[in-house]
Design an enzyme around this catalytic site. Structure first.
Site, PDB file in Angstrom:
ATOM      1  N   HIS A  72     -46.168  22.705 -27.220  1.00  0.00           N
ATOM      2  CA  HIS A  72     -44.764  22.277 -27.246  1.00  0.00           C
ATOM      3  C   HIS A  72     -44.123  22.561 -25.898  1.00  0.00           C
ATOM      4  CE1 HIS A  72     -44.584  21.762 -31.620  1.00  0.00           C
ATOM      5  NE2 HIS A  72     -45.104  22.964 -31.781  1.00  0.00           N
TER       6      HIS A  72
ATOM      7  N   ASP B 152     -49.508  26.360 -30.116  1.00  0.00           N
ATOM      8  CA  ASP B 152     -48.161  26.903 -30.355  1.00  0.00           C
ATOM      9  C   ASP B 152     -47.805  28.064 -29.404  1.00  0.00           C
ATOM     10  OD1 ASP B 152     -47.169  25.252 -32.364  1.00  0.00           O
ATOM     11  OD2 ASP B 152     -47.934  26.494 -33.994  1.00  0.00           O
TER      12      ASP B 152
ATOM     13  N   ASP C 106     -47.422  18.790 -36.907  1.00  0.00           N
ATOM     14  CA  ASP C 106     -46.788  18.413 -35.637  1.00  0.00           C
ATOM     15  C   ASP C 106     -47.842  18.232 -34.537  1.00  0.00           C
ATOM     16  OD1 ASP C 106     -47.045  21.196 -36.038  1.00  0.00           O
ATOM     17  OD2 ASP C 106     -45.557  21.664 -34.512  1.00  0.00           O
TER      18      ASP C 106
ATOM     19  N   HIS D   3     -54.961  23.244 -34.026  1.00  0.00           N
ATOM     20  CA  HIS D   3     -54.064  23.748 -35.080  1.00  0.00           C
ATOM     21  C   HIS D   3     -53.775  22.595 -36.022  1.00  0.00           C
ATOM     22  CE1 HIS D   3     -50.818  25.650 -37.102  1.00  0.00           C
ATOM     23  NE2 HIS D   3     -49.851  25.501 -36.219  1.00  0.00           N
TER      24      HIS D   3
ATOM     25  N   HIS E 238     -38.125  23.390 -39.608  1.00  0.00           N
ATOM     26  CA  HIS E 238     -38.243  24.395 -40.678  1.00  0.00           C
ATOM     27  C   HIS E 238     -37.071  25.365 -40.675  1.00  0.00           C
ATOM     28  CE1 HIS E 238     -42.872  24.045 -39.878  1.00  0.00           C
ATOM     29  NE2 HIS E 238     -42.322  22.912 -40.251  1.00  0.00           N
TER      30      HIS E 238
ATOM     31  N   HIS F 246     -50.304  29.690 -35.063  1.00  0.00           N
ATOM     32  CA  HIS F 246     -49.352  30.222 -35.999  1.00  0.00           C
ATOM     33  C   HIS F 246     -49.801  30.055 -37.452  1.00  0.00           C
ATOM     34  CE1 HIS F 246     -46.001  27.630 -37.943  1.00  0.00           C
ATOM     35  NE2 HIS F 246     -45.694  28.810 -38.316  1.00  0.00           N
TER      36      HIS F 246
ATOM     37  N   GLU G 108     -51.381  22.268 -38.299  1.00  0.00           N
ATOM     38  CA  GLU G 108     -50.011  21.914 -38.692  1.00  0.00           C
ATOM     39  C   GLU G 108     -49.728  20.495 -38.184  1.00  0.00           C
ATOM     40  OE1 GLU G 108     -46.872  24.756 -37.855  1.00  0.00           O
ATOM     41  OE2 GLU G 108     -45.608  23.807 -39.366  1.00  0.00           O
TER      42      GLU G 108
ATOM     43  N   TYR H 180     -38.569  30.562 -29.354  1.00  0.00           N
ATOM     44  CA  TYR H 180     -39.763  30.097 -30.067  1.00  0.00           C
ATOM     45  C   TYR H 180     -40.545  31.291 -30.622  1.00  0.00           C
ATOM     46  CZ  TYR H 180     -43.759  27.264 -31.278  1.00  0.00           C
ATOM     47  OH  TYR H 180     -44.746  26.641 -31.997  1.00  0.00           O
TER      48      TYR H 180
HETATM   49 FE1  FEO Z   1     -47.535  25.662 -36.019  1.00  0.00          FE
HETATM   50 FE2  FEO Z   1     -46.325  23.560 -33.554  1.00  0.00          FE
HETATM   51  O1  FEO Z   1     -47.139  24.039 -35.188  1.00  0.00           O
END
Ligand code: FEO
Length: 388
Positions: free
Chosen positions: A222, A163, A82, A78, A24, A144, A80, A191
């Site tokens: 992550h 996250d 990923d 989450h 992003h 997030h 999202e 991050y």
């Molecule tokens: Fe908000 Fe790693 O995704």
């Protein structure tokens, strides 16, 4: 592709994305990983998944431990993609598995991503018994996305944090005591700056929510898992979310014919003469996500642009747009705008307006110089900063 046992019966089954360089607009120079965890208990439980493009890899790692068809529960901390993108491929192997997601935002939105599956919404205080272990759910909205949550296993003292506390850091190592600490903490800071800075208030609340938990391991979504430096990463999250800054300056600029650059260098020297360490960033040569990482913890910010076709330079506009998006509007940065111009000179006021929209204080009136800066004009900049 093998799973990695991180505790007895608990496996990392994630994916390492060695080649990721842009998330992003955030430059991820060290790649990333999408961490998923498999718990073998009476109910076999998978915590998070990975990007859809890597579904073969996550399935292979799960298969190195058990047949994926045996998965009973999937916890979606989450939505999202990923972290959730491989849900359809995994559900194709275990169609009777139940998916747990945060109530209300996860539950409301997940069908739009993955259709009609067996979803259960969980909220603060809810827990799920999976046999010899319990999973407790802690919503952390906006860390997030609105649906984000932590999952805590008290029997194992593990916080699955998704996250939060993560880093875009690809490595064959899984734990914080196996990698260079300074690199790890830099990536954790980068991050926070680029993903979570806008959500300082929510980060503070999340830290309060976990303050009384007995945590031995933070299994992130992550990068690297924390087991040795938990106190340090939590202390840094406290500092970053409390907007603690050091008496240092960041000078950011673009320049066409070196005039704004000359001003930028003069400003940098003036800060140093005030005993304020300063760092200079040319936007042609530095990535905005690296610059934002420095701004997270430094008190002063000067932004310079010449005027190009009645506007600031597109590089400066892009940087300020990114910064404005990340700014929680209550940051205590002391800022000013500067730049050279040939005739109109609109860019300097535009930069100042954008700094105000970030919620920053204007520390000095904007500094404009027509054409090439003369020696006395540069001396005046130095004196202004020294006398402030
Ligand atoms: Fe908000 Fe790693 O995704």
């Amino acid at each position: 592709m093998q799973a990695v046992e991180i505790k007895k019966g608990i496996y990392w089954v994630g994916v390492i994305d060695w080649n990721l360089r842009n998330f992003h607009g955030y430059q991820t120079s060290r790649g990333s990983s999408y961490n998923a965890y498999l718990i073998l208990d009476e109910k076999i439980t998978l915590i998070d998944t990975a990007k859809d493009t890597f579904h073969d890899e996550i399935l292979e790692r799960i298969s190195s431990v058990i047949d994926p068809a045996k998965i009973d529960y999937i916890i979606c901390n989450h939505l999202e993609q990923d972290h959730s993108g491989s849900i359809p491929s995994i559900m194709a192997k275990c169609p009777n598995a139940k998916i747990y997601t945060c109530f209300p935002n996860g539950l409301k939105n997940i069908p739009k991503f993955y259709g009609d599956l067996d979803y259960t919404g969980v909220k603060a205080g809810d827990s799920l018994n999976i046999g010899s272990r319990t999973l407790q759910f802690i919503p952390v909205p906006m860390l997030h996305w609105p649906d984000s949550m932590f999952t805590y296993c008290p029997e194992e003292r593990i916080l699955f944090s998704n996250d939060a506390f993560g880093q875009h850091f690809a490595s064959v190592q899984r734990f914080d005591d196996q990698v260079d600490f300074n690199v790890l903490m830099y990536e954790a800071k980068k991050y926070y700056a680029n993903i979570l800075m806008l959500y300082d208030r929510q980060a503070k609340k999340a830290l309060e929510d976990v303050a009384n938990l007995d945590i031995e391991t933070i299994a992130t979504g992550h990068g690297i898992i924390w087991r040795k430096h938990i106190a340090k990463i939590i202390a840094n999250y406290k500092k970053w979310s409390a907007d603690e800054t050091t008496e240092e300056a960041v000078i950011v600029y673009d320049s066409m014919w070196h005039s704004t650059e000359t001003m930028a260098k003069t400003i940098t020297e003036a800060f140093v003469r005030r005993n304020i360490p300063a760092q200079l960033y040319d936007l042609k040569e530095n990535h905005i996500s690296d610059i934002v990482t420095e701004i997270l913890t430094k008190k002063y910010l000067a932004v310079g642009s010449p005027t190009l076709n009645n506007n600031m330079m597109p590089t400066v506009a892009s940087f300020l747009c990114y910064l404005k998006g990340l700014s929680p509007k209550n940051k205590s940065r002391l800022t000013f705008a500067f730049g050279s111009y040939g005739w109109g000179g609109q860019s300097i006021g535009q930069v100042e307006d954008e700094l105000k929209k970030c919620g920053f204080s204007i520390w000095l009136d904007k500094i404009s110089i027509k054409n090439i800066p003369a020696k006395d004009e540069l001396t005046k900049i130095t004196e202004t900063i020294l006398q402030k």
